[in-house]
Design a protein around this motif. Structure first.
Motif, PDB file in Angstrom:
ATOM      1  N   THR A   1       0.693  -1.429   0.080  1.00  0.00           N
ATOM      2  CA  THR A   1      -0.088  -0.038  -0.058  1.00  0.00           C
ATOM      3  C   THR A   1       0.853   1.181  -0.022  1.00  0.00           C
ATOM      4  OG1 THR A   1      -1.683  -1.154   1.398  1.00  0.00           O
ATOM      5  CG2 THR A   1      -1.842   1.290   1.198  1.00  0.00           C
ATOM      6  N   ASP A   2       0.652   1.967  -1.230  1.00  0.00           N
ATOM      7  CA  ASP A   2       1.300   3.441  -0.966  1.00  0.00           C
ATOM      8  C   ASP A   2       2.663   3.577  -0.648  1.00  0.00           C
ATOM      9  OD1 ASP A   2      -1.681   4.949   0.390  1.00  0.00           O
ATOM     10  OD2 ASP A   2      -1.125   4.289  -1.784  1.00  0.00           O
TER      11      ASP A   2
ATOM     12  N   ASN B   1       1.590   0.481  -5.580  1.00  0.00           N
ATOM     13  CA  ASN B   1       0.133   0.502  -5.876  1.00  0.00           C
ATOM     14  C   ASN B   1       0.006   0.055  -7.266  1.00  0.00           C
ATOM     15  OD1 ASN B   1      -0.252   1.009  -3.118  1.00  0.00           O
ATOM     16  ND2 ASN B   1      -1.428   2.828  -3.707  1.00  0.00           N
TER      17      ASN B   1
END
Length: 126
Positions: free
Chosen positions: A31-32, A55
């Motif tokens: 994530t990110d 991502n």
């Protein structure tokens, strides 16, 4: 504590290939996250080689490796790979994996990264 562990370095002849692996512990790539590979030789600045935005798979490459290097991710294993082809002696150095949360306008800039691995040595002989 967050740990990034590199492996896959070694000694190869010019023209050879290597695949480096960076596994994250106590940290989730999915994530990110920007994950990047840097390399350093004694007496020189640590330079960015390649980076991936986990991502969407956005990619950055240093000009010196474009066309010879691919960076990929396997989120289920919390792993990022650096596949290097057509190696030259100029690719010799200690290769480090780095990670950061959130976006970056300069994903090949070492100051952007908080987490670092201990490095793996790559030696290319002519």
């Amino acid at each position: 504590a967050v740990q990034l562990v590199e492996s896959g370095g070694g000694s190869v002849e010019a023209g050879g290939s290597l695949r480096l692996t960076c596994v994250a512990y106590e940290y989730t790539y999915g994530t990110d996250t920007w994950v990047a590979w840097f390399r350093q030789v004694p007496g020189k600045e640590r330079e960015g080689v390649a980076a991936i935005w986990t991502n969407e798979g956005g990619l950055y490459f240093a000009d010196s490796v474009k066309g010879r290097v691919t960076i990929s991710q396997e989120n289920a294993k919390n792993t990022v790979y650096l596949q290097m082809e057509a190696l030259t002696p100029e690719d010799t150095g200690t290769y480090y994996c780095a990670a950061r949360r959130g976006g970056s306008r300069s994903p090949l800039k070492k100051s952007e990264y908080i987490y670092w691995g201990q490095g793996t040595q790559v030696t290319v002989s002519s």
